[in-house]
Scaffold this motif. Structure first.
Motif, mmCIF file in Angstrom:
data_model
loop_
_atom_site.group_PDB
_atom_site.id
_atom_site.type_symbol
_atom_site.label_atom_id
_atom_site.label_comp_id
_atom_site.label_asym_id
_atom_site.label_seq_id
_atom_site.Cartn_x
_atom_site.Cartn_y
_atom_site.Cartn_z
ATOM 1 N N ALA A 168 0.607 -1.487 -0.062
ATOM 2 C CA ALA A 168 0.278 -0.162 -0.442
ATOM 3 C C ALA A 168 0.801 0.896 0.162
ATOM 4 C CB ALA A 168 -0.657 -0.558 0.765
ATOM 5 N N ALA A 169 0.227 2.394 -0.314
ATOM 6 C CA ALA A 169 0.786 3.360 -0.328
ATOM 7 C C ALA A 169 1.364 4.750 0.517
ATOM 8 C CB ALA A 169 0.550 4.628 -1.094
ATOM 9 N N PHE A 170 2.093 4.506 0.987
ATOM 10 C CA PHE A 170 2.943 5.587 2.628
ATOM 11 C C PHE A 170 1.696 6.913 2.560
ATOM 12 C CE2 PHE A 170 5.424 8.186 4.862
ATOM 13 C CZ PHE A 170 5.904 7.215 5.643
ATOM 14 N N LYS A 171 1.860 6.556 3.605
ATOM 15 C CA LYS A 171 0.509 7.769 4.086
ATOM 16 C C LYS A 171 0.673 8.466 4.971
ATOM 17 C CE LYS A 171 -3.217 4.923 2.956
ATOM 18 N NZ LYS A 171 -3.715 3.322 3.213
ATOM 19 N N PRO A 172 0.335 9.821 5.187
ATOM 20 C CA PRO A 172 1.008 10.830 6.380
ATOM 21 C C PRO A 172 0.432 9.979 8.088
ATOM 22 C CG PRO A 172 0.002 12.009 4.658
ATOM 23 C CD PRO A 172 0.080 10.440 4.034
ATOM 24 N N ALA A 173 0.251 9.412 7.834
ATOM 25 C CA ALA A 173 -0.248 8.754 9.301
ATOM 26 C C ALA A 173 0.378 7.710 9.556
ATOM 27 C CB ALA A 173 -1.629 8.374 9.068
ATOM 28 N N ASP A 174 1.251 6.684 8.062
ATOM 29 C CA ASP A 174 2.173 6.426 8.658
ATOM 30 C C ASP A 174 3.522 6.884 9.092
ATOM 31 O OD1 ASP A 174 0.777 3.965 7.605
ATOM 32 O OD2 ASP A 174 1.176 4.034 5.804
ATOM 33 N N ARG A 175 4.131 7.789 9.106
ATOM 34 C CA ARG A 175 4.721 8.962 9.636
ATOM 35 C C ARG A 175 4.371 8.793 10.169
ATOM 36 N NH1 ARG A 175 7.955 10.954 5.936
ATOM 37 N NH2 ARG A 175 7.017 11.031 4.386
ATOM 38 N N SER A 176 3.884 9.218 11.572
ATOM 39 C CA SER A 176 3.174 9.660 12.427
ATOM 40 C C SER A 176 3.189 7.526 13.333
ATOM 41 C CB SER A 176 1.259 10.057 12.143
ATOM 42 O OG SER A 176 0.881 10.004 14.233
ATOM 43 N N ASN A 177 2.792 7.193 12.542
ATOM 44 C CA ASN A 177 2.110 5.789 13.133
ATOM 45 C C ASN A 177 4.164 5.314 13.682
ATOM 46 O OD1 ASN A 177 -0.066 5.647 12.970
ATOM 47 N ND2 ASN A 177 0.021 4.522 11.167
ATOM 48 N N PHE A 178 5.290 5.441 12.470
ATOM 49 C CA PHE A 178 6.427 5.021 12.088
ATOM 50 C C PHE A 178 7.710 5.736 13.946
ATOM 51 C CE2 PHE A 178 10.876 6.406 11.903
ATOM 52 C CZ PHE A 178 11.346 4.356 11.785
ATOM 53 N N LEU A 179 6.817 7.539 13.727
ATOM 54 C CA LEU A 179 7.441 7.945 15.090
ATOM 55 C C LEU A 179 6.895 7.353 16.723
ATOM 56 C CD1 LEU A 179 7.411 11.811 13.257
ATOM 57 C CD2 LEU A 179 8.966 10.404 14.420
ATOM 58 N N SER A 180 5.503 7.572 16.886
ATOM 59 C CA SER A 180 5.800 6.504 18.048
ATOM 60 C C SER A 180 5.982 5.334 17.803
ATOM 61 C CB SER A 180 3.318 6.774 17.634
ATOM 62 O OG SER A 180 3.165 7.358 18.106
ATOM 63 N N ALA A 181 5.888 4.081 16.943
ATOM 64 C CA ALA A 181 6.510 3.147 16.615
ATOM 65 C C ALA A 181 8.235 2.977 17.337
ATOM 66 C CB ALA A 181 6.265 1.888 15.891
ATOM 67 N N LEU A 182 8.701 4.079 17.158
ATOM 68 C CA LEU A 182 10.231 4.152 17.280
ATOM 69 C C LEU A 182 10.439 4.350 18.151
ATOM 70 C CD1 LEU A 182 13.168 4.350 16.401
ATOM 71 C CD2 LEU A 182 12.898 6.661 15.113
ATOM 72 N N GLU A 183 9.532 5.720 19.000
ATOM 73 C CA GLU A 183 9.910 6.326 20.613
ATOM 74 C C GLU A 183 9.830 4.958 21.365
ATOM 75 O OE1 GLU A 183 10.863 8.488 23.161
ATOM 76 O OE2 GLU A 183 10.798 8.886 21.169
ATOM 77 N N VAL A 184 8.196 4.150 21.076
ATOM 78 C CA VAL A 184 8.287 3.322 22.009
ATOM 79 C C VAL A 184 9.168 2.275 22.038
ATOM 80 C CG1 VAL A 184 6.871 1.100 22.504
ATOM 81 C CG2 VAL A 184 5.813 3.015 21.488
ATOM 82 N N GLU A 185 10.177 1.967 20.870
ATOM 83 C CA GLU A 185 11.209 0.988 20.759
ATOM 84 C C GLU A 185 12.449 0.954 21.699
ATOM 85 O OE1 GLU A 185 10.835 -2.329 20.230
ATOM 86 O OE2 GLU A 185 9.014 -2.286 19.324
ATOM 87 N N ILE A 186 12.507 2.889 21.154
ATOM 88 C CA ILE A 186 13.946 3.094 21.758
ATOM 89 C C ILE A 186 13.592 2.856 24.070
ATOM 90 C CG2 ILE A 186 14.726 5.454 22.633
ATOM 91 C CD1 ILE A 186 14.815 5.966 19.548
ATOM 92 N N GLN A 187 12.211 3.996 24.138
ATOM 93 C CA GLN A 187 12.143 3.985 25.346
ATOM 94 C C GLN A 187 12.192 1.695 25.995
ATOM 95 O OE1 GLN A 187 11.733 6.482 27.457
ATOM 96 N NE2 GLN A 187 12.161 7.536 25.381
ATOM 97 N N LYS A 188 11.356 1.063 25.285
ATOM 98 C CA LYS A 188 12.097 -0.286 25.857
ATOM 99 C C LYS A 188 13.464 -1.057 26.451
ATOM 100 C CE LYS A 188 8.128 -2.431 23.925
ATOM 101 N NZ LYS A 188 7.081 -3.404 22.865
ATOM 102 N N LEU A 189 14.271 -0.198 25.030
ATOM 103 C CA LEU A 189 15.221 -1.185 25.287
ATOM 104 C C LEU A 189 15.967 0.319 26.148
ATOM 105 C CD1 LEU A 189 16.529 -1.263 21.739
ATOM 106 C CD2 LEU A 189 16.745 -2.954 22.928
ATOM 107 N N LYS A 190 15.921 1.524 26.389
ATOM 108 C CA LYS A 190 16.342 2.531 27.797
ATOM 109 C C LYS A 190 16.456 1.424 28.792
ATOM 110 C CE LYS A 190 17.321 6.907 25.418
ATOM 111 N NZ LYS A 190 16.560 7.781 25.935
ATOM 112 N N ARG A 191 14.839 0.908 29.535
ATOM 113 C CA ARG A 191 14.193 0.335 30.052
ATOM 114 C C ARG A 191 14.503 -0.710 30.275
ATOM 115 N NH1 ARG A 191 9.485 2.798 28.978
ATOM 116 N NH2 ARG A 191 8.407 1.191 27.940
ATOM 117 N N GLY A 192 15.236 -1.554 29.832
ATOM 118 C CA GLY A 192 15.980 -2.824 29.366
ATOM 119 C C GLY A 192 14.873 -4.231 29.222
ATOM 120 N N ARG A 193 13.891 -3.830 28.650
ATOM 121 C CA ARG A 193 12.980 -5.384 28.244
ATOM 122 C C ARG A 193 13.246 -5.219 26.526
ATOM 123 N NH1 ARG A 193 7.052 -3.640 29.364
ATOM 124 N NH2 ARG A 193 8.067 -1.902 28.613
#
Length: 152
Positions: free
Chosen positions: A127-152
């Protein structure tokens, strides 16, 4: 600065600018990997890695340097699978996390679609890349960074 590293499978990656912004905020190193020249902002945290032309050379570079403190950004299912096997966290540019639980189905679907195309079947691409995908990516990246920082 933490020991978290982000590897970007840069060819056709639509969220490189977002990766740079988040990496700066968290002081994370970013490797932008491609088999051709790619413009990367000049900053001590960002490294452009230009690999030789050829199938899977960029994928090999990323997979060989991935591990439990790595976030890999790719839409390549087989690269995602390789990185997950060594403990890396993997996100698609649309923000979809690839996990040990989901990668098997993604690989199987990819194989089926490849077989259908090999038999001459017309299949639709992603599917084509949409503006909502950019927002979803930013949220998901933040979640993964926080998990790694907390050691999970």
């Amino acid at each position: 600065m933490t020991d978290i590293v982000i590897h970007v499978d840069a060819d056709a990656c639509p969220v490189k600018d977002e990766v740079y912004k988040v990496a700066l905020r968290h002081e994370l190193a970013v490797n932008v990997v491609a088999n051709s020249f790619m413009r990367v902002p000049q900053h001590r945290l960002f490294t452009r890695v230009t690999v030789a032309e050829g199938p899977d050379i960029a994928d090999d570079w990323i997979a060989e340097r991935s591990g439990p403190h790595t976030i890999v950004i790719t839409s390549d299912i087989l690269l995602a699978e390789r990185c997950i096997k060594v403990g890396a966290r993997v996100l698609s540019p649309k923000g979809k996390p690839f996990t040990a639980n989901s990668i098997g189905q993604a690989v199987a679907t990819r194989a089926i679609m490849e077989d259908l195309r090999g038999m001459g079947e017309q299949t639709s691409g992603p599917a084509a890349f949409k503006p909502a995908d950019r927002s979803n990516f930013l949220s998901a990246l933040e979640v993964e960074i926080q998990k790694l920082k907390r050691g999970r």
